[in-house]
Structures are given as structure tokens and as C-alpha cells.
Design an enzyme around this catalytic site. Structure first.
Site, short mmCIF file in Angstrom:
data_model
loop_
_atom_site.label_atom_id
_atom_site.label_comp_id
_atom_site.label_asym_id
_atom_site.label_seq_id
_atom_site.Cartn_x
_atom_site.Cartn_y
_atom_site.Cartn_z
CE1 TYR A 70 -11.17 6.32 -1.20
CE2 TYR A 70 -13.40 6.31 -0.30
CZ TYR A 70 -12.09 5.89 -0.26
OH TYR A 70 -11.68 5.02 0.74
CB CYS A 113 -18.05 0.41 -0.06
SG CYS A 113 -16.98 1.83 0.25
NE ARG A 122 -3.40 2.48 2.66
CZ ARG A 122 -4.33 2.72 3.58
NH1 ARG A 122 -4.59 1.81 4.52
NH2 ARG A 122 -5.01 3.85 3.59
CG HIS A 134 -13.70 3.89 -3.07
ND1 HIS A 134 -12.44 3.48 -2.68
CD2 HIS A 134 -14.53 3.51 -2.05
CE1 HIS A 134 -12.51 2.88 -1.51
NE2 HIS A 134 -13.77 2.89 -1.12
CG ASN A 153 -11.09 -0.96 -1.05
OD1 ASN A 153 -12.22 -0.85 -1.49
ND2 ASN A 153 -10.73 -0.42 0.11
#
Length: 421
Positions: free
Chosen positions: A244, A164, A90, A194, A144
Site C-alpha cells: 500500500y 489485517c 467500491r 495499510h 476496512n
């Protein structure tokens, strides 16, 4: 009822456990299996999980295993909450795109594509194991990028619904502002995972009074602050965009911000180290306050609601989920995965009708869906050219020089996770 959580060694699992304990009447779990390859984390997390169940007088049994096949056997539902490559991967997703002047984020843009490429093959392998072991089990995907992963699952014929926490977060926030119970608030939530907007906020049900204009008039500053967007933009739109959307509406501003501070992954990694130390304390029998900063607020309540509806009659009849479009948004293919209000039951999720969308929203949804088509193709078939095309199609990238540079970096940083590289 037996549930399995793949990725059960996550530091976020105690939030899920707390929801299972509090909402046991909605979802009466008899056995909960935490599945994770990291046995050391499993031991710490499961110890706290058992203490939370005991404190709240939950009679369910909690077991652990590093063996996926054993963990999902006979499960009524399997929750997927994976992070292939961990926080280290990440951190890369959030940093190397900045070298090309593009946003570094783990679920959208180049970082989001990298995560999809790492994740889709792993999730499909797990899903095949579930199907071989227990073909009737529902798969609830919280991994995700949820939209792409859920589409991969559905295309492969699995019983899957994507989940989500963005929508339930807005629901809870609006309920506080309106001083009503969360169950009274229904959202006209439309878009992709998102990439969504709250077009209306209704009291009492999907056909109730739309109080969004009142919310924006009376609480517009607070709503805009939470989104990190200007109040004048929110007023101009007349809807509430997902936070987002800031990556799209203020891309260059966000890139500058991200270049001046540690990555979110670095912050979370430090948090996880502290949380795991806390979990090892035999006196701790509730989720610590620090966990609230970890992200994923209200995920446990959304997961309970969804699982209860898929497995019985305990959940809400209408929920925001990720599922096949099937004509809901006429400008998308039926097999696109959208995130909207849907009726959820034992047969799965059926989207509610959506009014014709303003081109401002429909255009961006169509563009990102085209990217997701190419991203899934790259995840399933591999190849540098497929990666390049997906990046070129993404509205946050769109220039061939950026796409070339990002393709090279993505492959270089993810070779160990890409069988074709």
C-alpha cells in the site's frame, strides 16, 4: 464455542470456513452463525460452508440469519467483514478521485475516507447490538479501513481488536523464501493499517536473529516485484514496505495506471458473479481456486489465530493486530490505533516495544494518523467542512483545490449512506 460472522454472505466467506475446518483443533467451534441482509447470498454461501465442514469432518453447526440481534446472541466472538454499499460503492471510491488527479483506492485517500464515512456508523450500530445482547463477546474487525473502524469501536468502549492480512501474507511469503515453517518467522511490523513496514524478519521468536538483510540480498528482485516497486528503492530503504506504500511512493505513476484499466471493483464484481454460480453447485465441497484471486489471502488463518488467543490458549502469543497505541509510538497519542506485534490473550492485545523509528517512517505515520483523527470525526459527526479538512490533511491530497473537488464528489456519490448529507 459460538462465533458469528457479520457479512457472512460475502463470497470470501468460504476462505474463512476452510480455515475454521482445517484449524478446528486451534479453534473448536461448535456453532458458526453467518449473518447477512442478503438472504439469497446467504443460502449459496452457507450451502458450500456446510459441505466444506462435512468434507473435513468438522462437527460444528452452521446456521444463517438476516437478523443481527439473533445472530450475535450468545456469541463468544463476532467477526465483522462488511462492505457498506457493496462493490458498486467500491467502484465509485476507485473512480471519482481520479477525476481530480488523485489515487482511487478503497482504503486510502479520498476513496478510503468515503468508505470510512459509510462504514463507521453501521459498525458502531452493530457493536451496540452485540453489547446489548452479549457484552462479553469480542469483536474482531476485518472491515476496512481497519484502523479507523477499530478506533471507533475502542473509543465507544467495545472489546475490539482490528485484523489485517498484510502481515500474515508477508510472514507466509518470507517463510517460503527461507524454507522454514511460518511459525518460525516473526516480523518487526510497525505502522498503521495499510501503512506499515517490515523493519526486521526474525527466526524463532521476537528476539531471534534478524534475517531481513539476507532476504533482501538473496530475494530482493522477487520481493520488489511483489510490491510493484523498484528493487533499488527497497534496497535503499533496507526494509520491506507494505504494497500500500506504493500509493505514497509512486502516487502519480499509480494514478496514470489506474486511468488506463478497469477498476479493481469491476474485476471483483465479475469474479463474485462467477463464484456465486460455483457456490450453487451441490457437488462443490471445497473453496474454488478462483477465490484465491479475490484477495485477502491467509485471512482465515489470521482470524483463527486471533480468535483462539482472545477466547483461550490456542492461538499464538504474539500476533500483528490493530489496537491502541498506549505509548508504543511516543509521537502519537495513546488512543491512536496502530498496527504492530502485540501479545494477545483473554484480556486483549498489548503492543510490544518498538525501537525509535526513522523520521522517514515516523513522519508519515504521524501525518496519516492526523488524517485518521479528522476522518473519524467526520464519520461520527458529519458535515462538509469536516470532510474537507480530513481530505486536506491527507498526504495523498493536501491541496485545497483538490480537497474542494473531492469533497463535492464524495458527498454526491454517497448521499444515500450519509445521514447528514
Amino acid at each position: 464455542m459460538k462465533l458469528a460472522v457479520v457479512g457472512g454472505g460475502s463470497t470470501y466467506t468460504p476462505e474463512l470456513i476452510d480455515g475454521f475446518a482445517r484449524l478446528r483443533d486451534t479453534l473448536p467451534i461448535e456453532e458458526l452463525v453467518l449473518v447477512d441482509p442478503a438472504a439469497d447470498r446467504l443460502e449459496l454461501v452457507s450451502g458450500l460452508a456446510r459441505r466444506i465442514f462435512a468434507k473435513q469432518d468438522h462437527a460444528g453447526k452452521i446456521t444463517t440469519t438476516t437478523d443481527i440481534d439473533a445472530g450475535v446472541a450468545d456469541a463468544d466472538a463476532v467477526l465483522l467483514q462488511l462492505r457498506v454499499g457493496g462493490q458498486a460503492a467500491r467502484n465509485q471510491d476507485e473512480t471519482w478521485p481520479l477525476e481530480c488527479g488523485c489515487v482511487g483506492q478503497e482504503t486510502t485517500g479520498a476513496g478510503g475516507l468515503a468508505k470510512a464515512l459509510r462504514t463507521v456508523p453501521v459498525v458502531l450500530d452493530i457493536a451496540e447490538r452485540v453489547r446489548r445482547t452479549n457484552p462479553d463477546a469480542w469483536i474482531i474487525d476485518f472491515t476496512n479501513p481497519v484502523g479507523i473502524v477499530t478506533r471507533a469501536l475502542l473509543q465507544a468502549g467495545h472489546k475490539a481488536v482490528g485484523l489485517c492480512n498484510v502481515a500474515i501474507g508477508f510472514q507466509r511469503k518470507f517463510a517460503r523464501l527461507l524454507e522454514v515453517e511460518p511459525g518460525q518467522v516473526h516480523l518487526d511490523h510497525v505502522g498503521l493499517n495499510h501503512l506499515s513496514w517490515e523493519l526486521g524478519v526474525r527466526l524463532g521468536g521476537p528476539d531471534g536473529e534478524n534475517v531481513l538483510p539476507k532476504l533482501l540480498a538473496e530475494h530482493g528482485d522477487a520481493i520488489a516485484d511483489d510490491l510493484h516497486m523498484p528493487r533499488k528503492l527497497v534496497d535503499r530503504l533496507g526494509v520491506v514496505p507494505s504494497y500500500y506504500l506504493r500509493y505514497f511512493y509512486a502516487h502519480d505513476e499509480v494514478v496514470k495506471e489506474l486511468g488506463t484499466k478497469p477498476s479493481r471493483a469491476a474485476e471483483v464484481a465479475a469474479m463474485e458473479k462467477e463464484l456465486l454460480e460455483m457456490y450453487g453447485d451441490p457437488a462443490l465441497d471445497e473453496k474454488p481456486e478462483l477465490l484465491a484471486k479475490r484477495g485477502g489471502a491467509f485471512y482465515s488463518e489470521a482470524a483463527v489465530d486471533l480468535a483462539a488467543s482472545l477466547l483461550g490458549d490456542g492461538g499464538s502469543p504474539v500476533q500483528v493486530v490493530n489496537t491502541y497505541n498506549n505509548g508504543t509510538l511516543p509521537f502519537l497519542a495513546d488512543d491512536a490505533v496502530i498496527e504492530v506485534q502485540a501479545r494477545v490473550g483473554r484480556d486483549g492485545a498489548t503492543p510490544l516495544a518498538v525501537p525509535a523509528l526513522d523520521p522517514l517512517y515516523a513522519g508519515l505515520i504521524a501525518n496519516v494518523t492526523a488524517y485518521e483523527d479528522l476522518a473519524l470525526e467526520a464519520a461520527l459527526r458529519g458535515g462538509r467542512d469536516r470532510v474537507f479538512k480530513a481530505l486536506l490533511a491527507h498526504p495523498l491530497i493536501g491541496q485545497y483545490e483538490y480537497a474542494e473537488g473531492l469533497t463535492d464528489r464524495l458527498i454526491a456519490h454517497n448521499r444515500e449512506h450519509l445521514a447528514w448529507a
